[in-house]
Design a protein around this motif. Structure first.
Motif, PDB file in Angstrom:
ATOM      1  N   GLU A 198     144.596  36.907  69.032  1.00 31.63           N
ATOM      2  CA  GLU A 198     145.046  36.930  67.396  1.00 31.63           C
ATOM      3  C   GLU A 198     146.583  36.563  67.454  1.00 31.63           C
ATOM      4  O   GLU A 198     147.276  37.146  66.799  1.00 31.63           O
ATOM      5  CB  GLU A 198     144.629  38.085  66.776  1.00 31.63           C
ATOM      6  CG  GLU A 198     143.122  38.371  66.494  1.00 31.63           C
ATOM      7  CD  GLU A 198     142.823  39.415  65.611  1.00 31.63           C
ATOM      8  OE1 GLU A 198     143.534  40.401  65.545  1.00 31.63           O
ATOM      9  OE2 GLU A 198     141.768  39.450  65.087  1.00 31.63           O
ATOM     10  N   ARG A 199     147.197  36.285  68.809  1.00 31.47           N
ATOM     11  CA  ARG A 199     148.679  36.392  68.825  1.00 31.47           C
ATOM     12  C   ARG A 199     149.319  35.598  67.737  1.00 31.47           C
ATOM     13  O   ARG A 199     150.385  35.955  67.109  1.00 31.47           O
ATOM     14  CB  ARG A 199     149.194  35.948  70.056  1.00 31.47           C
ATOM     15  CG  ARG A 199     148.704  34.208  70.376  1.00 31.47           C
ATOM     16  CD  ARG A 199     148.959  33.890  71.903  1.00 31.47           C
ATOM     17  NE  ARG A 199     148.542  32.604  72.102  1.00 31.47           N
ATOM     18  CZ  ARG A 199     147.382  32.276  72.422  1.00 31.47           C
ATOM     19  NH1 ARG A 199     146.338  33.144  72.445  1.00 31.47           N
ATOM     20  NH2 ARG A 199     146.842  30.808  72.538  1.00 31.47           N
ATOM     21  N   SER A 200     148.764  34.484  67.198  1.00 35.71           N
ATOM     22  CA  SER A 200     149.446  33.614  66.242  1.00 35.71           C
ATOM     23  C   SER A 200     149.129  34.091  64.762  1.00 35.71           C
ATOM     24  O   SER A 200     149.800  33.770  63.957  1.00 35.71           O
ATOM     25  CB  SER A 200     149.163  32.035  66.482  1.00 35.71           C
ATOM     26  OG  SER A 200     147.591  31.995  66.129  1.00 35.71           O
ATOM     27  N   ASP A 201     148.283  35.012  64.634  1.00 39.09           N
ATOM     28  CA  ASP A 201     147.762  35.538  63.120  1.00 39.09           C
ATOM     29  C   ASP A 201     147.179  36.662  63.312  1.00 39.09           C
ATOM     30  O   ASP A 201     145.863  37.017  63.200  1.00 39.09           O
ATOM     31  CB  ASP A 201     146.845  34.575  62.669  1.00 39.09           C
ATOM     32  CG  ASP A 201     146.540  34.827  61.092  1.00 39.09           C
ATOM     33  OD1 ASP A 201     147.028  35.645  60.683  1.00 39.09           O
ATOM     34  OD2 ASP A 201     145.034  34.300  60.672  1.00 39.09           O
ATOM     35  N   PRO A 202     148.145  37.821  63.802  1.00 40.40           N
ATOM     36  CA  PRO A 202     147.443  39.127  63.879  1.00 40.40           C
ATOM     37  C   PRO A 202     146.383  39.588  62.729  1.00 40.40           C
ATOM     38  O   PRO A 202     147.030  39.565  61.446  1.00 40.40           O
ATOM     39  CB  PRO A 202     148.592  40.200  63.984  1.00 40.40           C
ATOM     40  CG  PRO A 202     149.559  39.106  64.567  1.00 40.40           C
ATOM     41  CD  PRO A 202     149.371  37.682  63.808  1.00 40.40           C
TER      42      PRO A 202
END
Length: 279
Positions: A198-202
């Protein structure tokens, strides 16, 4: 899913009436049946007894435990007799080692277990065992009420802790009826991993799932500015004026948490906020 079966366990006379009031008020709010289990706990330890003593001591301890359970049951029945809810009361005499199987069995067939905070001056080892038994052996969500009393607050603002773990996902799913009724659910993510899925959209996938259930949501991504995750969660929940904190419980083993501490244990030791636990 709605919570239609709520249970609570009374293991001592301490705050028993207040605990019944909290459980009954929640059952009334949710139109649920309330099951009250009154436990007589035999804490006798046989180590060091002289020959012939155990049988006498055990029988005396069992008699005392049965009397304690019966007294709690009579108090519960008298207190709930005028309540406008569906309820039932039963008793059990248990050793400390037998708590897990009994509480686990009863909790397994409940939608939600309501318990007092298991740590504090008036609490004993049985309170921690009961809470863990409901979670581990009963696989049931548990609502911890640190300040027992007649009326629980409306869960208008809920903070949901998210760290991509199985436990936090199970907690979100178990708390869904409460999340749907809340005015706003704040998903809090502390120091999300920079290389995670989920690094781009936690919290994005969780938000999507809950939004499809008509949950009103916002996401807070915050830094770990205090030594313990539990302290960060408590401060954030306070800043959000939350009525309830939802969290996945015991991501690490109970033994590790007992020896080294952990987020769940630290949180329950100090919280003044209602906490919803699942794993």
């Amino acid at each position: 899913m709605a919570y239609k079966s709520i249970c609570t366990f009374l293991a001592s006379d301490t705050d028993a009436v207040a605990q019944l009031d909290s459980a009954a008020s929640l059952a009334a709010r949710l139109d649920a049946h309330l099951d009250v289990s009154c436990l007589g706990i035999d804490t006798t330890q046989s180590v060091g007894f002289y020959a012939g003593a155990p049988a006498i001591i055990y029988q005396d301890a069992l008699d005392n435990a049965q009397a304690s359970a019966n007294a709690l049951a009579e108090k519960a029945k008298a207190h709930l007799s005028g309540a406008s809810i569906r309820w039932g009361v039963d008793t059990a005499v248990l050793t400390l080692g037998g708590i897990n199987s009994y509480v686990g069995l009863k909790s397994r067939f409940c939608d939600l277990v309501l318990l007092p905070r298991p740590y504090g001056e008036t609490r004993g080892p049985q309170d921690e065992i009961i809470a863990e038994a409901a979670l581990f052996d009963g696989d049931a969500p548990v609502l911890i009420v640190p300040k027992l009393g007649r009326e629980l607050p409306e869960f208008n603002k809920i903070v949901l802790a998210w760290n991509q773990s199985d436990e936090s996902l199970h907690a979100a799913r178990a708390a869904l009826p409460l999340l749907q009724d809340a005015d706003l659910v704040n998903i809090v993510i502390i120091d999300p991993p920079t290389h995670g899925i989920e690094r781009s959209d936690p919290g994005g996938l969780l938000t999507q799932m809950l939004a499809r259930h008509d949950v009103e949501l916002e996401v807070s991504v915050i830094a770990k500015t205090l030594p313990r995750i539990s302290d960060v969660l408590r401060r954030h929940a306070t800043d959000q004026a939350a009525d309830l904190l939802v969290i996945g419980a015991y991501s690490h083993s109970r033994l590790r948490q007992a020896i080294l501490g952990g987020t769940t244990r630290n949180l329950l030791e100090e919280t003044t906020l209602l906490v919803f636990l699942a794993r």
